[in-house]
Structures are given as structure tokens and as C-alpha cells.
Design an enzyme around this catalytic site. Structure first.
Site, PDB file in Angstrom:
ATOM      1  N   HIS A   1      -2.795  10.239   0.243  1.00  0.00           N
ATOM      2  CA  HIS A   1      -2.974   8.956  -0.440  1.00  0.00           C
ATOM      3  C   HIS A   1      -2.787   9.095  -1.935  1.00  0.00           C
ATOM      4  O   HIS A   1      -2.077   8.325  -2.570  1.00  0.00           O
ATOM      5  CB  HIS A   1      -4.406   8.437  -0.187  1.00  0.00           C
ATOM      6  CG  HIS A   1      -4.444   7.420   0.895  1.00  0.00           C
ATOM      7  ND1 HIS A   1      -5.418   6.481   0.992  1.00  0.00           N
ATOM      8  CD2 HIS A   1      -3.618   7.192   1.932  1.00  0.00           C
ATOM      9  CE1 HIS A   1      -5.206   5.721   2.037  1.00  0.00           C
ATOM     10  NE2 HIS A   1      -4.114   6.141   2.627  1.00  0.00           N
TER      11      HIS A   1
ATOM     12  N   GLU B   1       0.853  -1.216   0.000  1.00  0.00           N
ATOM     13  CA  GLU B   1       0.000   0.000   0.000  1.00  0.00           C
ATOM     14  C   GLU B   1       0.874   1.246   0.000  1.00  0.00           C
ATOM     15  O   GLU B   1       1.715   1.430   0.890  1.00  0.00           O
ATOM     16  CB  GLU B   1      -0.932  -0.022   1.214  1.00  0.00           C
ATOM     17  CG  GLU B   1      -1.997   1.052   1.117  1.00  0.00           C
ATOM     18  CD  GLU B   1      -3.049   0.958   2.225  1.00  0.00           C
ATOM     19  OE1 GLU B   1      -3.388  -0.167   2.650  1.00  0.00           O
ATOM     20  OE2 GLU B   1      -3.508   2.017   2.660  1.00  0.00           O
TER      21      GLU B   1
ATOM     22  N   LYS C   1      -7.731  -1.266  11.050  1.00  0.00           N
ATOM     23  CA  LYS C   1      -7.088  -1.682   9.797  1.00  0.00           C
ATOM     24  C   LYS C   1      -5.873  -0.806   9.551  1.00  0.00           C
ATOM     25  O   LYS C   1      -4.809  -1.281   9.133  1.00  0.00           O
ATOM     26  CB  LYS C   1      -8.091  -1.586   8.640  1.00  0.00           C
ATOM     27  CG  LYS C   1      -7.589  -2.127   7.318  1.00  0.00           C
ATOM     28  CD  LYS C   1      -6.805  -1.137   6.493  1.00  0.00           C
ATOM     29  CE  LYS C   1      -6.366  -1.737   5.162  1.00  0.00           C
ATOM     30  NZ  LYS C   1      -5.479  -0.843   4.410  1.00  0.00           N
TER      31      LYS C   1
ATOM     32  N   ASP D   1       4.357 -14.466  11.492  1.00  0.00           N
ATOM     33  CA  ASP D   1       3.090 -14.943  10.928  1.00  0.00           C
ATOM     34  C   ASP D   1       2.025 -13.854  11.107  1.00  0.00           C
ATOM     35  O   ASP D   1       1.429 -13.719  12.180  1.00  0.00           O
ATOM     36  CB  ASP D   1       2.709 -16.235  11.674  1.00  0.00           C
ATOM     37  CG  ASP D   1       1.422 -16.849  11.173  1.00  0.00           C
ATOM     38  OD1 ASP D   1       0.662 -16.169  10.468  1.00  0.00           O
ATOM     39  OD2 ASP D   1       1.178 -18.021  11.513  1.00  0.00           O
TER      40      ASP D   1
HETATM   41  C1  MEV Z   1      -6.057   2.927   4.857  1.00  0.00           C
HETATM   42  O1  MEV Z   1      -5.291   1.810   4.495  1.00  0.00           O
HETATM   43  C2  MEV Z   1      -6.123   3.069   6.355  1.00  0.00           C
HETATM   44  C3  MEV Z   1      -7.042   4.196   6.865  1.00  0.00           C
HETATM   45  O2  MEV Z   1      -8.354   4.034   6.331  1.00  0.00           O
HETATM   46  C4  MEV Z   1      -7.055   4.067   8.361  1.00  0.00           C
HETATM   47  C5  MEV Z   1      -8.046   4.958   9.062  1.00  0.00           C
HETATM   48  O3  MEV Z   1      -9.082   5.325   8.468  1.00  0.00           O
HETATM   49  O4  MEV Z   1      -7.811   5.267  10.247  1.00  0.00           O
HETATM   50  C6  MEV Z   1      -6.551   5.523   6.441  1.00  0.00           C
END
Ligand code: MEV
Length: 440
Positions: free
Chosen positions: A393, A85, A280, A296
Site C-alpha cells: 500500500h 485507490e 470492501k 451502476d
Molecule cells: C483496502 O482498500 C482493502 C483491504 O482492507 C481489504 C482487506 O482487508 O481484505 C486491504
């Protein structure tokens, strides 16, 4: 139409590829070329990869990046991250730099106990089973000694074995619930070997336990396996500073930033839809280091998400507060990691990654990994509560779009320059490439 095949694993690598190409790619040799393109030129390294798993046909590359300037308990680290990513390493590096000037990250290993279970069925008197367990426990520990001896010499081994009655959940269901200290090893093989031996003794010796009736003697072992839920293998990472030190962005005051940040964490604490995305983002940092260090990541993911739901509702792994003019941000997570065994001594890039981290103990690695997760969450929330996430991003995604359109070096340089003062979107980048190509 797909075809089945028997004896696939016995074919040579070339023959496996030929079969795949013939069966699934209409014998198009371009598919073969792509697979072979990723073979390592050093045959020894390729053989190593071939032997990691069954039926290897090629290698799947991920970028290995480095996020420098992580100050953790006063020591500086450059953290290796294996991830696809585009914005993750940049975000980690930014957070590292931000906190380097504000005292750095503080960490602490809270506990290191791992768990394994022998799941079994017994339909007799629970009190007789309890007396069998008390009687057999020393023998269980004795029979497992050949497996635990080395680990014990180093200070680890089996910490305890408990008999757990689970008959309220399933009729006849019991467990031997075993706790382990596995030191610098993740310990999966060690734990599973111990459990299988414990199960064997437990079942066999029941046959000659005099207090059991003939039916009670028939203990049925269902399975023996470690648990990836390790709520007693916990590490804490935190940052703090005075609120005025948060002042960095001229578009938002330090006070406003701190309170928006704390609110964003509070939302993730109560709202599962947000908590999953919030966590995430934390896993973006954690998995990348876990993978780079040969651990792992599926085990880590499963254990951490279970921990995030431990109170009956999925919730944020991180927490934040403002108190007496100070900003605090912290996280406690379970992490079962190893710095010996498994891939750690085999994969040349894993060895290098561990060396880059000063060859950490498993406890030290737990702290580094937790910091990578906390830093990632800090960077995400900082963007989300100020500029929005897309600005950063899309800037990072720009290169992916350029590569999709096979932009050459000149085109890349011109377009990157152009987007320093324009908003990146997929369409805007495509238009910019087209315009440039028309002009030249
Ligand atoms: C993207 O990989 C992760 C985010 O969505 C985490 C978040 O929203 O806190 C930017």
C-alpha cells in the site's frame, strides 16, 4: 453564510459557476479556473458530459487503469478499472499473473432473474384479492405487451407475477412481485416502466371487479420500483490448484500459506467486523470494473451487501478450503449488469472499455466482474497473511505523497529509488523530500 437560489438549473453553465464562486468562494477566480480546467477541450464530449446529469459545472476525473493477464475460462482479458485507490490495479494485476500460471479463473453464470415490485395497500378479504389477482393476471400481461414486446422478441420479458401477502409485516400491505429476464440490458428503465403499467391496470380494473365490495375496490398503490436485491442473478468465480503450486514466497511454505489463507477467510465468515473490510476489498475490484463499463455501482454495492447478510448475519462473500492436497477459493455474488443501454453506448471511455473486453454480453461481463472481485480478495489476503498490507500500500501511496509535495521528476526518481531499500511511511517520505531539497 450560504444562500439559497431559485431557478439555478435554468442558468447557463458559466452563470452557475459564477454564482457558486461568488457565494461560496468569496468570488475567488481560482475556484472558477479549477472548475474550467477540467472541461473537455472537445466541445461535443463536454456537451455529452453536461447532459448526463443536471447542473453540471465540471468533470470529475478518475484514473482508468488496466489489469492485464486475466485468464478466464481459457480466454485472456485485460480488465479496465476506474478507481482512485492507488494499490487496487497493481493488486489485481499481481493476482491475475499468479493465477495465469495455475490454470486461471473458472466462472459460471448460475441465474439471471431480476425483480421488481408493485407495493400496494388493500384492507379487504385476502381471498377476494387472490381471486381478483388470478382474474386480472392475463390482462396485466396483455396491457404491458407494448413495453415487453421487443424484449420478448429477443428472448426476455416478464417471467412471472406473484401476489405476495405482507400483512404480517404491515397491516394491509401486499405486493405484486414480478420477475424479469432483461438479457444484455441492466433493465432498470424497462422494469420500472413495466411495473408502472402493471400498477395502473391493477388499480383501474379493481374498480370494476364484481366480487370486491366498494371499499375493497380502492387499491392504493404505494410505489412501483425494481429491486436491487437480485439473489437469483448469480455468478460464480473460482480458482484452484494443488497446494504445492502455491509455493511462491520463500518466507512461507505453501502449506502454511494455504492454511493461513483459509483461516483468514474463515474469520471473515464468522466475524462481521472483519467481513465488512474483507468484502470492501472485493468491492475494490468489482466497483472499478462496474464503473469502467458504465454500470451502476451503487446498485451492485447494495445488492451484494444485502446478499452477504442473507443468512441473518453479515458474512464473507468468498470461501476457501483445502481438500485432498488441493486449494480451492471461490465466490458467488449477485450482479445485475448491462452491456447495452444506459451509459454503455454513450460514454466514449465506457465504449472503449467494453471493446477492450471483447464487447461482452451481460452474462460475460458478470463473469469478468466477479473475477476482478475474487482476484482482489486473493491479493489482499495474500498480503495480509504474509508481508502485511502496508508494504504494498505504502509503495503505491508514495507517488501520492510525492505529488502532494509537488515533487519534480528528478525528485520523484531519486526518492522512488531510495525507498526501494527503505520502509515507506508518510514521515519518512516527507523527510526524504526535505533532505533532497536541502542538498540541491
Ligand atoms: C483496502 O482498500 C482493502 C483491504 O482492507 C481489504 C482487506 O482487508 O481484505 C486491504
Amino acid at each position: 453564510m450560504s444562500k439559497s437560489i431559485s431557478g439555478f438549473s435554468k442558468l447557463s453553465k458559466s452563470k452557475k459557476i459564477d454564482w457558486i464562486v461568488k457565494t461560496y468562494f468569496a468570488n475567488n477566480q481560482e475556484a472558477k479556473r479549477i472548475l474550467e480546467q477540467y472541461w473537455h477541450i472537445d466541445e461535443k464530449i463536454q456537451q455529452l458530459h453536461d447532459e448526463f446529469i443536471e447542473n453540471t459545472i465540471s468533470n470529475y476525473y478518475l484514473p482508468l487503469g488496466v489489469a492485464p493477464n486475466f485468464l478466464i475460462n481459457g480466454t485472456l482479458y485485460a480488465i479496465p478499472m476506474a478507481i482512485e485507490e492507488s494499490s487496487v490495479v497493481a493488486a489485481a494485476s499481481k493476482a491475475a499473473k499468479f493465477w495465469q500460471d495455475r490454470g486461471g479463473f473458472k466462472t459460471q453464470v448460475i441465474s439471471t432473474t431480476k425483480i421488481g415490485q408493485v407495493h400496494f395497500m388493500y384492507f379487504g378479504n385476502p381471498d377476494t384479492l387472490k381471486s381478483y389477482f388470478d382474474h386480472i393476471k392475463p390482462q396485466l400481461l396483455k396491457d404491458v405487451k407494448p413495453i415487453t414486446k421487443n424484449m420478448e422478441q429477443r428472448g426476455g420479458g416478464i417471467l412471472d407475477i406473484e401476489l405476495r401477502n405482507k400483512t404480517n409485516d404491515i397491516d394491509g400491505y401486499y405486493q405484486l412481485h414480478v420477475s424479469f429476464e432483461t438479457l444484455d440490458a441492466m433493465g432498470a428503465n424497462f422494469i420500472n416502466s413495466c411495473l408502472e403499467q402493471l400498477a395502473k391496470t391493477f388499480k383501474t380494473d379493481a374498480l370494476v371487479f364484481k366480487e370486491f365490495s366498494s371499499e375493497e375496490k380502492d387499491i392504493q398503490i404505494v410505489m412501483s420500483i425494481l429491486s436491487n436485491y437480485v439473489p437469483d442473478c448469480l455468478v460464480r468465480a473460482e480458482v484452484s490448484c494443488s497446494i504445492e503450486d502455491l509455493n511462491e514466497d520463500k518466507n512461507i511454505s505453501a502449506e502454511e500459506f494455504a492454511s493461513k489463507f483459509v483461516r483468514a477467510v474463515a474469520i471473515a465468515e464468522v466475524e462481521p467486523y472483519r467481513a465488512v473490510t474483507h468484502n470492501k476489498g472485493i468491492m475494490n475490484g468489482i466497483d472499478a470494473v462496474v464503473l469502467a463499463t458504465g454500470n451502476d455501482f451503487r446498485a451492485v454495492e447494495a445488492g451484494i451487501h444485502a446478499y452477504a447478510s442473507r443468512n441473518g448475519k453479515y458474512s464473507s462473500l468468498t470461501h476457501a478450503k483445502i481438500e485432498n492436497g488441493m486449494f480451492y477459493f471461490w465466490m458467488e455474488i449477485p450482479l445485475a449488469l448491462g452491456t447495452v443501454g444506459g451509459l454503455t453506448g454513450l460514454h466514449p471511455l465506457v465504449k472503449l472499455s467494453l471493446e477492450l473486453l471483447h464487447n461482452p454480453s451481460a452474462k460475460e461481463l458478470m463473469q469478468i466482474v466477479a473475477v476482478a472481485g475474487l482476484a482482489q480478495n486473493f491479493a489482499a489476503l495474500k498480503s495480509l497473511t504474509t508481508t502485511g498490507i502496508q508494504k504494498g500500500h505504502m509503495k503505491m501511496h508514495l507517488m501520492n505523497i510525492l505529488n502532494q509535495f509537488q515533487a519534480n521528476d528528478f525528485e520523484k526518481a531519486s526518492i522512488i529509488e531510495y525507498f526501494k531499500s527503505h520502509t515507506v511511511s508518510h514521515n519518512a517520505v516527507v523527510d526524504a523530500i526535505k533532505n533532497l531539497r536541502v542538498k540541491n
